[in-house]
Design a protein around this motif. Sequence first.
Motif, PDB file in Angstrom:
ATOM      1  N   SER A 202       2.530  -6.487  -9.920  1.00  0.00           N
ATOM      2  CA  SER A 202       1.312  -5.975 -10.579  1.00  0.00           C
ATOM      3  C   SER A 202       0.792  -4.765 -10.116  1.00  0.00           C
ATOM      4  CB  SER A 202       0.191  -7.197 -10.852  1.00  0.00           C
ATOM      5  OG  SER A 202       0.809  -8.233 -11.449  1.00  0.00           O
ATOM      6  N   VAL A 203       0.768  -4.432  -8.785  1.00  0.00           N
ATOM      7  CA  VAL A 203      -0.139  -3.437  -8.120  1.00  0.00           C
ATOM      8  C   VAL A 203       0.526  -3.021  -6.919  1.00  0.00           C
ATOM      9  CG1 VAL A 203      -1.383  -5.173  -6.861  1.00  0.00           C
ATOM     10  CG2 VAL A 203      -2.433  -2.940  -7.322  1.00  0.00           C
TER      11      VAL A 203
ATOM     12  N   THR B 134     -13.179  -2.845   8.970  1.00  0.00           N
ATOM     13  CA  THR B 134     -13.742  -2.046   7.847  1.00  0.00           C
ATOM     14  C   THR B 134     -12.280  -1.767   7.112  1.00  0.00           C
ATOM     15  OG1 THR B 134     -15.648  -1.081   8.883  1.00  0.00           O
ATOM     16  CG2 THR B 134     -14.791   0.034   6.947  1.00  0.00           C
ATOM     17  N   VAL B 135     -12.392  -2.160   5.795  1.00  0.00           N
ATOM     18  CA  VAL B 135     -11.279  -2.085   4.874  1.00  0.00           C
ATOM     19  C   VAL B 135     -11.637  -0.796   3.826  1.00  0.00           C
ATOM     20  CG1 VAL B 135      -9.362  -2.964   3.471  1.00  0.00           C
ATOM     21  CG2 VAL B 135     -10.544  -4.372   5.142  1.00  0.00           C
ATOM     22  N   HIS B 136     -10.637   0.098   3.749  1.00  0.00           N
ATOM     23  CA  HIS B 136     -10.742   1.059   2.625  1.00  0.00           C
ATOM     24  C   HIS B 136      -9.387   1.234   1.818  1.00  0.00           C
ATOM     25  CE1 HIS B 136     -11.525   4.837   0.509  1.00  0.00           C
ATOM     26  NE2 HIS B 136     -10.553   5.346   1.294  1.00  0.00           N
ATOM     27  N   ALA B 137      -9.431   1.006   0.598  1.00  0.00           N
ATOM     28  CA  ALA B 137      -8.105   0.699  -0.170  1.00  0.00           C
ATOM     29  C   ALA B 137      -8.393   1.629  -1.418  1.00  0.00           C
ATOM     30  CB  ALA B 137      -7.981  -0.651  -0.226  1.00  0.00           C
ATOM     31  N   ARG B 138      -7.305   1.950  -1.779  1.00  0.00           N
ATOM     32  CA  ARG B 138      -6.928   2.469  -3.384  1.00  0.00           C
ATOM     33  C   ARG B 138      -5.957   1.921  -3.787  1.00  0.00           C
ATOM     34  NH1 ARG B 138      -6.814   8.598  -4.347  1.00  0.00           N
ATOM     35  NH2 ARG B 138      -9.196   8.414  -3.899  1.00  0.00           N
ATOM     36  N   LEU B 139      -5.992   1.038  -5.223  1.00  0.00           N
ATOM     37  CA  LEU B 139      -4.979   0.376  -5.677  1.00  0.00           C
ATOM     38  C   LEU B 139      -4.540   1.033  -6.916  1.00  0.00           C
ATOM     39  CD1 LEU B 139      -6.921  -3.128  -5.521  1.00  0.00           C
ATOM     40  CD2 LEU B 139      -5.192  -2.136  -3.830  1.00  0.00           C
ATOM     41  N   PHE B 140      -3.294   0.828  -7.475  1.00  0.00           N
ATOM     42  CA  PHE B 140      -2.687   1.294  -8.480  1.00  0.00           C
ATOM     43  C   PHE B 140      -2.009   0.297  -9.316  1.00  0.00           C
ATOM     44  CE2 PHE B 140      -2.883   4.844  -5.485  1.00  0.00           C
ATOM     45  CZ  PHE B 140      -3.508   5.887  -6.238  1.00  0.00           C
TER      46      PHE B 140
END
Length: 516
Positions: free
Chosen positions: A233-234, A251-257
């Motif tokens: 799905s991602v 610290t979590v930094h994320a970009r989802l598609f």
Amino acid sequence: MRAMPARRAKETARSGGSAGRQLSLILYLISGLLPLSAGAAASFDFQTLVARAEKLARQPYQAAPEVPTFLKLLTYDQYRDIRYRPSEALWRREGLPFQAQFFHPGAFFPRSVEIHVLENGREHLVPFSVKRFDYGKNHFTEPMPGSLGYAGFRLHYPLNRPDYLDEVAVFLGASYFRSLGRNEHYGLSARGLAIDTAQPRGEEFPVFRSFWLEKPKPGATAMRLYALLDGPSVTGAYRFDIKPGDNTAMTVHARLFFRRSPEVLGIAPLTSMFLHGENSLRPFNDFRPEVHDSDGLALQNGSGEHVWRPLSNPRELRVSAFQLQDPKGFGLLQRDRDIDHYQDFEAHYQSRPSAWITPLGNWGQGEVRLVEIPTPDETNDNVVAFWTPAQKPGKGEAMDLDYRIDWGYRPAEKPRGGYVLATRRGAGDLPGTRRYVIDFKGGKLDGLAAGSPVDADVWVGRTGRVIRQQIEKNPATGGWRLSFQVQPQGAGPLELRAFLRKGSETLTETWSYLES
């Protein structure tokens, strides 16, 4: 946290612990990225990873091939006999404060991940080598593939004393990872993402398919790493900044598609175990009074109200939802730290960390969802908690995530006032009634003498009514005890809420309970 069309998107992590608990994570396991390559050095930053995740999302999902059959068929004991050689730890020879060790694929981990090192902005693949491992009593009839890869890794750092590197974080199994604070033992885990948890169609487990470990500088007190997430799905680009301490902060930094819009999107998911505790009525043939990694779900809504939901081991699958606007945080906590309440000198449940999620920015409207699954023993992680937004991203959209996870004895969750110390329940005085006993402690409560005008607000849903209620000073804890009895009325679960006050001043967080 926000969703947007991918073309307009802007930039906005198990091992250790008891052996049986390792098995609980192995329903769905790690996949590798693509066929492992020679890994020529190339420039790398977070935008590089974002571009790869976005490109991957435009392709149909393909799971990586599995390792050879002779590795997949390893028994639990055979797999445990494969140990990483500490002398081969990454950065050991350079004496850096952070060092990494790798896990061998096979058995419960039939797919590999790529692991890279970042140095001066350039990426280098860490090639597989049998020299890194002690295979114990294992004897293989087939040669070990040179391009095997690894199952995951663990990070070491001088957490508890300066002359010894303790294990401080592990990334192993699907998108699972975990950490701990000073003088603690591993317990609950986190995940990169949860998809369709507790849905009839079954849960989807996206995986971290590749990692990049940024080489730390001499004297560094924090570590940065990157991960590429992939699933049906991602896809997603993740950056983790890890700072060990009394409470280890991630610290979590994320970009989802998104390849599709999931039925349930679980943000910042936490996974834990609760077998039995002070509030359990089911009989257990167990010498230990309590067995759990976490004893409650805590959350703070946008208005500042703190809520505490004691965990349980239900008879049937149970899903609870707490609707919030711009939550200040939530977490699965281990508040009970008394070794006498566990009596387990091997598992050290009194030293298991809590984990608290702090959103960085406004998350809008949504809910914290708690999933509790029946379990007959402590080998299963049967508790899941996560944030799910009211507005789910659609196919082709992107989402940015920013949050912090605090792992430790007393994380950032601590309420400003009194908090729930223990929950007990049993039969009431009259036939069919139920008794609830809640101990509160902390804040202004501890300074109030016995006989002070402390009141309780107790709310019971439509399926019950309060028939007896008592508030008294608890001389053992220095806090206060609320006890009340409920007469069930009609079918259905009992929903209960209570807090203590003095006049119009609220003294404690809100205790919330669901009795099925």
